[in-house]
Design an enzyme around this catalytic site. Structure first.
Site, PDB file in Angstrom:
ATOM      1  N   ASP A 118       0.811  -1.233   0.099  1.00  0.00           N
ATOM      2  CA  ASP A 118       0.043   0.164   0.087  1.00  0.00           C
ATOM      3  C   ASP A 118       0.836   1.247   0.004  1.00  0.00           C
ATOM      4  O   ASP A 118       0.513   2.165  -0.541  1.00  0.00           O
ATOM      5  CB  ASP A 118      -0.925  -0.029   1.007  1.00  0.00           C
ATOM      6  CG  ASP A 118      -2.185  -0.871   0.963  1.00  0.00           C
ATOM      7  OD1 ASP A 118      -2.058  -1.691  -0.030  1.00  0.00           O
ATOM      8  OD2 ASP A 118      -3.130  -0.729   1.745  1.00  0.00           O
ATOM      9  N   ASN A 129      -4.925  -2.230  -4.200  1.00  0.00           N
ATOM     10  CA  ASN A 129      -6.047  -2.542  -3.701  1.00  0.00           C
ATOM     11  C   ASN A 129      -5.818  -1.388  -2.439  1.00  0.00           C
ATOM     12  O   ASN A 129      -6.248  -1.688  -1.407  1.00  0.00           O
ATOM     13  CB  ASN A 129      -5.951  -3.900  -3.228  1.00  0.00           C
ATOM     14  CG  ASN A 129      -7.418  -4.310  -2.789  1.00  0.00           C
ATOM     15  OD1 ASN A 129      -8.494  -3.287  -2.934  1.00  0.00           O
ATOM     16  ND2 ASN A 129      -7.853  -5.176  -2.169  1.00  0.00           N
ATOM     17  N   ASP A 138     -10.644  -2.549  12.340  1.00  0.00           N
ATOM     18  CA  ASP A 138      -9.707  -3.606  11.709  1.00  0.00           C
ATOM     19  C   ASP A 138      -9.180  -4.581  12.843  1.00  0.00           C
ATOM     20  O   ASP A 138      -9.123  -5.782  12.602  1.00  0.00           O
ATOM     21  CB  ASP A 138      -8.295  -2.781  11.229  1.00  0.00           C
ATOM     22  CG  ASP A 138      -8.694  -1.945   9.838  1.00  0.00           C
ATOM     23  OD1 ASP A 138      -9.802  -2.468   9.319  1.00  0.00           O
ATOM     24  OD2 ASP A 138      -7.888  -1.267   9.448  1.00  0.00           O
ATOM     25  N   GLU A 165     -11.064  -5.043   2.203  1.00  0.00           N
ATOM     26  CA  GLU A 165     -10.161  -5.631   1.028  1.00  0.00           C
ATOM     27  C   GLU A 165     -11.118  -6.800   0.560  1.00  0.00           C
ATOM     28  O   GLU A 165     -10.911  -7.136  -0.765  1.00  0.00           O
ATOM     29  CB  GLU A 165      -8.887  -6.144   1.694  1.00  0.00           C
ATOM     30  CG  GLU A 165      -7.605  -5.127   1.718  1.00  0.00           C
ATOM     31  CD  GLU A 165      -7.990  -4.493   3.009  1.00  0.00           C
ATOM     32  OE1 GLU A 165      -9.019  -4.190   3.592  1.00  0.00           O
ATOM     33  OE2 GLU A 165      -7.000  -3.579   3.184  1.00  0.00           O
ATOM     34  N   HIS A 220      -4.913  -9.072   3.720  1.00  0.00           N
ATOM     35  CA  HIS A 220      -3.712  -9.370   4.915  1.00  0.00           C
ATOM     36  C   HIS A 220      -4.334  -9.768   6.146  1.00  0.00           C
ATOM     37  O   HIS A 220      -3.650 -10.463   6.965  1.00  0.00           O
ATOM     38  CB  HIS A 220      -2.815  -8.074   4.866  1.00  0.00           C
ATOM     39  CG  HIS A 220      -3.662  -6.794   5.251  1.00  0.00           C
ATOM     40  ND1 HIS A 220      -3.197  -5.948   5.951  1.00  0.00           N
ATOM     41  CD2 HIS A 220      -4.918  -6.435   4.765  1.00  0.00           C
ATOM     42  CE1 HIS A 220      -4.179  -4.973   6.059  1.00  0.00           C
ATOM     43  NE2 HIS A 220      -5.203  -5.200   5.122  1.00  0.00           N
ATOM     44  N   ARG A 221      -5.271  -9.045   6.561  1.00  0.00           N
ATOM     45  CA  ARG A 221      -5.820  -9.353   8.041  1.00  0.00           C
ATOM     46  C   ARG A 221      -6.408 -10.778   8.018  1.00  0.00           C
ATOM     47  O   ARG A 221      -6.333 -11.453   9.258  1.00  0.00           O
ATOM     48  CB  ARG A 221      -6.837  -8.446   8.378  1.00  0.00           C
ATOM     49  CG  ARG A 221      -6.297  -6.960   8.300  1.00  0.00           C
ATOM     50  CD  ARG A 221      -6.999  -6.046   9.369  1.00  0.00           C
ATOM     51  NE  ARG A 221      -6.161  -4.527   9.017  1.00  0.00           N
ATOM     52  CZ  ARG A 221      -5.103  -4.468   9.623  1.00  0.00           C
ATOM     53  NH1 ARG A 221      -4.224  -5.230  10.163  1.00  0.00           N
ATOM     54  NH2 ARG A 221      -4.443  -3.196   9.200  1.00  0.00           N
ATOM     55  N   LYS A 251       0.621  -6.655   2.288  1.00  0.00           N
ATOM     56  CA  LYS A 251      -0.191  -5.329   2.124  1.00  0.00           C
ATOM     57  C   LYS A 251       0.495  -4.533   3.338  1.00  0.00           C
ATOM     58  O   LYS A 251       0.522  -3.201   3.265  1.00  0.00           O
ATOM     59  CB  LYS A 251      -1.551  -5.387   2.146  1.00  0.00           C
ATOM     60  CG  LYS A 251      -2.611  -4.349   2.070  1.00  0.00           C
ATOM     61  CD  LYS A 251      -3.968  -4.830   1.748  1.00  0.00           C
ATOM     62  CE  LYS A 251      -4.569  -3.832   0.824  1.00  0.00           C
ATOM     63  NZ  LYS A 251      -5.035  -2.599   1.188  1.00  0.00           N
TER      64      LYS A 251
END
Ligand code: DC
Length: 668
Positions: free
Chosen positions: A52, A94, A325, A353, A397-398, A429
């Site tokens: 990012d 993204n 998040d 995402e 990613h998470r 990311k």
């Protein structure tokens, strides 16, 4: 970094140690944009280096900023007072934290200075709504075209006439990033007039707006706020670089290690450096949620120490709007709780995402949990016992980082199960070294990382096969022959004779060795080439008969056994060093085939050799390796035999991978 189709995790056990986390994504990309819009040089210390931030840096360069890297510092020379590229096409991957603010900034710039900008991203980016921001910009007078579907990127910004006489209205209930984008961009138009922003509807994710306001303040822009409804950027506002500015570690990334401490910090805490009680990131309040679930957290201004308190964890029912998040991490912690946990007010998960509510529900169900989901909530009932699962990560990613926390299931249930995480590299990311960082502070539950042993005679292609298998699995390698070769090299240099068993053992015990991939350093010197000399190989073969030398190298070989796994090649990997290895392979290529291979290798290196002589030498070494009293070359009883005389390297690697896969509970 794990650039693999998937990463297999054995059950993980206790955690302890210190981690330093990468810089915050939200802070990094905001600071980059502010530095890019300021006049002069801004030095960002510990900026996140991830997908990012890379797209943001690339965009700034395209627009005319200069970016230099100097160690931990990224120096941006901003556009303030300099010409901006009047036309540009920007690819933003993204990265919502790049797309939204750049849209606003370039829309305003195009109005102020003229310009024509095209902003696009990956297909998922084109499914992430930006209509509220587009509406607000159009309301201001900017000409914004949605080139695909209305309300979604790709976008074209073509200038227009800005009208700041009326408040700019922006909806705040889908994403706070739209308001952030406008707050960051509108000072560009405030030389002669105030800009007023009005939020329509309930503003979500307020903590992110606080980050935005805080960072604007650092760049000399004092936004006046009336509640969370009205924001005024005063006339005369100008971006002024603070010169040097440190980037906090990412509080959302910290959530995985806070959870780790709560789940697995049993004997010692997990210490997280770079972010703590003084953080300006909203996700730092994840600490409160973790405490509510039982974690014991000691917070310093810039560090956290977390250990397990309640176990099982305590179930919670929480409004997560303030930690959108990090709240994903709670969903996985809920697997270890004493009852069902409910995460509320998380509608924004659906436009991230991936649709994170749907994704999380699906993956937790694979693990055996019962999950209820609604438009804006998730309820997780922990299963009686977790099942082995292949977890999909949705290029999110998470999702990948959360998934890894299910590998601690053995701390809760009698029979621990392994996991497979698909596309693990998506962590790049925000946290490219996530798995390496995790592995640096956790131990396998069994105390032993998995090992695949590959034993066989000289020149059977063990090393190449081991490297190939390790690359496919993302595992470490041990070329045990190189240790005997180093011992031989060191002995030759020190004048220790090949029959001086005690002298060789002493020497081997004191070797100053360091490995970097396939490069071997002896007392700081790169000896990789010297180790491949025939004379060194011959002496290695001679001295390897000595039990005392073999014993001296035992611990060193065992120390290579690390997460996520080890592929070890040699003569006695399966029989002596790693007798508990879950997969043992024994290569059985014929002497003729091996002599030919060695011949080709030598020719390729420009060394001429006689085929018959090579074969005789190989056979002599085999005989010595087979007949020695200690750790003779022979297949372990449970070894799989692989005759690779006629197999190419790819086919041999595939065979070993197939054997490994067949042993896993999640199959192919
Ligand atoms: O695999 P290689 O040719 O690099 O190994 C060099 C020598 O070391 C080999 O002749 C035998 C010895 N060796 C050993 O005895 N045990 C091992 N595990 C690996 C190598």
């Amino acid at each position: 970094m794990f650039d693999l189709p998937h990463l297999d995790l054995v059950p993980l056990g206790h955690a302890a140690g210190t981690v330093r986390l990468p810089g915050s994504k939200s802070i990094s990309n905001r600071l980059l944009l502010l530095a890019g819009l300021s006049e002069g040089r801004t030095t960002l210390v510990d900026l996140l280096d991830s997908d990012d931030t890379r797209v943001m840096l690339e965009a700034l360069r395209t627009l005319g900023c200069t970016v230099e890297r100097e160690g931990a510092c990224t120096v941006v020379t901003g556009l303030g007072g300099r010409p901006v590229a009047a036309r540009a096409e920007l690819f933003l991957g993204n990265a919502g934290t790049a797309m939204r603010p750049l849209t606003a900034a370039l829309a305003v710039l195009a109005c102020e200075q003229g310009g024509d900008y095209l902003l696009r991203g990956v297909p998922r980016m084109h499914e992430r709504p930006i209509g509220d921001l587009v509406d607000a910009l159009r309301g201001l007078g900017a000409e914004v075209d949605c080139l695909g579907q209305e309300g979604y990127p790709p976008l074209r910004l073509r200038g227009g006439r800005l009208d700041l006489s009326r408040p700019v209205q922006v909806r705040g209930d889908v994403s706070s990033q739209f308001l952030t984008a406008l707050l960051l961009a509108l000072p560009l138009a405030c030389a002669e007039q105030d800009a007023t922003l009005e939020v329509v509807g309930e503003l979500i994710s307020k903590p992110y707006i606080e980050i935005t306001l805080n960072l604007l303040g650092r760049f000399g822009i004092a936004v006046q706020r009336e509640g969370w409804q009205r924001f005024v950027i005063p006339r005369g506002s100008r971006y002024r670089t603070p010169g040097r500015i440190p980037v906090e570690a990412d509080a959302s990334s910290a959530s995985y290690f806070i959870a780790l401490g709560a789940i697995a910090g049993v004997e010692a805490p997990v210490r997280i450096e770079g972010v703590g009680a003084a953080s300006i990131q909203g996700d730092i309040r994840f600490v409160e949620a973790a405490r509510a679930m039982g974690a014991v957290v000691q917070a310093e201004p810039n560090a956290l120490e977390v250990r397990r308190g309640a176990w099982p964890l305590r179930a919670i029912d929480l409004d997560c709007n303030h930690i959108p998040d990090a709240a994903m991490t709670l969903a996985v912690m809920a697997l270890y709780a004493d009852g069902p946990s409910t995460l509320r007010n998380i509608a924004s998960w659906r436009v991230k995402e991936t649709d994170r509510i749907a994704a999380m529900a699906c993956e937790l169900r694979k693990l055996g949990a019962t999950v209820e989901e609604g438009d804006d909530f998730l309820r997780v009932h922990p299963p009686e016992r977790l099942s082995p699962a292949r977890l999909h990560t949705y290029d999110d990613h998470r999702m990948a980082m959360c998934a890894s926390l299910a590998a601690f299931n053995g701390l809760r249930q009698h029979e621990a199960v392994p996991l497979r995480i698909e596309d693990p590299k998506c962590v790049a990311k925000t946290f490219p070294d996530y798995f390496e960082t995790l592995f640096s502070v956790v131990a396998p539950l069994s105390g032993r990382a998995p090992v695949i042993t590959i034993d066989g005679p000289t020149a059977s292609g063990k090393g190449t096969l081991a490297a190939g298998v390790a690359a496919r699995l993302g595992w470490h390698t041990l070329d045990s022959g190189s240790l005997y070769r180093v011992a031989a090299l060191a002995a030759r240099r020190a004048g220790v004779a090949a029959d001086d068993e005690a002298g060789l053992a002493r020497l081997a015990a004191g070797l100053q060795l360091r490995f970097e991939g396939t490069t071997v350093f002896l007392a700081g010197e790169d000896v990789s080439d010297a180790l491949r000399e025939e004379a060194v190989g011959t002496m290695a073969s001679q001295i390897s008969v000595w039990p005392a030398l073999r014993a001296a190298l035992f611990e060193l070989q065992c120390s290579f056994r690390r997460l996520p796994g080890l592929v070890a090649d040699g003569r006695d990997m399966g029989t002596v060093i790693f007798p508990d290895a879950p997969l043992k392979v024994f290569l059985t290529a014929t002497a003729a085939a091996r002599a030919e291979r060695r011949h080709r290798q030598l020719l390729a290196r420009g060394i001429s050799a006689n085929l018959d002589g090579l074969r005789a030498d190989l056979e002599a070494r085999d005989a010595r390796d087979r007949s020695r009293a200690t750790a003779p070359l022979k297949p372990a009883e449970d070894a799989r035999l692989l005759d690779n005389s006629l197999l190419g390297i790819e086919a041999s690697v595939q065979q070993v991978i197939d054997w490994w896969q067949a042993q896993q509970p999640f199959g192919h």
